[in-house]
Design a protein around this motif. Structure first.
Motif, PDB file in Angstrom:
ATOM      1  N   GLY A 157       0.913  -1.250   0.294  1.00  0.00           N
ATOM      2  CA  GLY A 157       0.053   0.131  -0.097  1.00  0.00           C
ATOM      3  C   GLY A 157       0.866   1.398   0.009  1.00  0.00           C
ATOM      4  N   CYS A 158       2.018   1.293   0.122  1.00  0.00           N
ATOM      5  CA  CYS A 158       3.193   2.374   0.305  1.00  0.00           C
ATOM      6  C   CYS A 158       3.441   2.627  -1.144  1.00  0.00           C
ATOM      7  N   VAL A 159       2.829   4.091  -1.565  1.00  0.00           N
ATOM      8  CA  VAL A 159       3.151   4.566  -2.660  1.00  0.00           C
ATOM      9  C   VAL A 159       3.755   6.013  -2.669  1.00  0.00           C
ATOM     10  N   GLU A 160       4.271   6.508  -3.782  1.00  0.00           N
ATOM     11  CA  GLU A 160       4.630   8.005  -3.600  1.00  0.00           C
ATOM     12  C   GLU A 160       3.624   8.822  -3.829  1.00  0.00           C
ATOM     13  N   VAL A 161       3.385   9.733  -2.901  1.00  0.00           N
ATOM     14  CA  VAL A 161       2.163  10.600  -2.980  1.00  0.00           C
ATOM     15  C   VAL A 161       2.294  11.494  -3.915  1.00  0.00           C
ATOM     16  N   GLY A 162       1.441  11.448  -4.718  1.00  0.00           N
ATOM     17  CA  GLY A 162       1.233  12.438  -5.944  1.00  0.00           C
ATOM     18  C   GLY A 162       1.971  12.033  -7.110  1.00  0.00           C
ATOM     19  N   ASN A 163       2.600  10.847  -7.010  1.00  0.00           N
ATOM     20  CA  ASN A 163       3.395  10.333  -8.525  1.00  0.00           C
ATOM     21  C   ASN A 163       2.131   9.472  -9.027  1.00  0.00           C
ATOM     22  N   PHE A 164       1.613   9.908 -10.162  1.00  0.00           N
ATOM     23  CA  PHE A 164       0.768   9.128 -10.789  1.00  0.00           C
ATOM     24  C   PHE A 164       1.182   8.990 -12.178  1.00  0.00           C
ATOM     25  N   PRO A 165       0.921   7.723 -12.968  1.00  0.00           N
ATOM     26  CA  PRO A 165       1.182   7.723 -14.359  1.00  0.00           C
ATOM     27  C   PRO A 165       0.445   8.692 -15.251  1.00  0.00           C
ATOM     28  N   GLU A 166       1.060   8.987 -16.315  1.00  0.00           N
ATOM     29  CA  GLU A 166       0.430  10.180 -17.246  1.00  0.00           C
ATOM     30  C   GLU A 166      -1.003   9.700 -17.451  1.00  0.00           C
ATOM     31  N   ASP A 167      -1.288   8.560 -17.834  1.00  0.00           N
ATOM     32  CA  ASP A 167      -2.866   8.320 -17.907  1.00  0.00           C
ATOM     33  C   ASP A 167      -3.733   8.468 -16.931  1.00  0.00           C
ATOM     34  N   ARG A 168      -3.235   8.326 -15.832  1.00  0.00           N
ATOM     35  CA  ARG A 168      -4.258   8.468 -14.388  1.00  0.00           C
ATOM     36  C   ARG A 168      -4.455  10.245 -14.667  1.00  0.00           C
ATOM     37  N   VAL A 169      -3.401  10.959 -14.764  1.00  0.00           N
ATOM     38  CA  VAL A 169      -3.567  12.381 -14.770  1.00  0.00           C
ATOM     39  C   VAL A 169      -4.592  12.716 -15.897  1.00  0.00           C
ATOM     40  N   GLU A 227      -8.214  14.763 -15.357  1.00  0.00           N
ATOM     41  CA  GLU A 227      -8.371  16.048 -15.934  1.00  0.00           C
ATOM     42  C   GLU A 227      -9.538  16.339 -16.878  1.00  0.00           C
ATOM     43  N   MET A 228      -9.900  15.036 -17.550  1.00  0.00           N
ATOM     44  CA  MET A 228     -10.696  14.800 -18.488  1.00  0.00           C
ATOM     45  C   MET A 228     -12.258  15.390 -18.047  1.00  0.00           C
TER      46      MET A 228
END
Length: 52
Positions: A15-27, A31-32
């Protein structure tokens, strides 16, 4: 009992992920829905500038 604790530990680590680091497709998906002119075209589907 050891297996349960090991399983919980693995869940915590996965469950540990870098906060705010999302792949480009998720961004792009996020924003869609932020079209500014949507509320101008469909005012009955907006509340204070936020579409619902």
């Amino acid at each position: 009992m050891k297996k349960v604790l090991l399983f919980i530990g693995l869940l915590l680590l996965s469950g540990c992920v870098e906060v705010g680091n999302f792949p480009e497709d998720r961004v792009n998906l996020h924003e869609m829905g932020s079209e500014n002119d949507y509320c101008d075209k469909h005012p009955s589907r907006c509340y204070e500038g936020v579409q619902w």
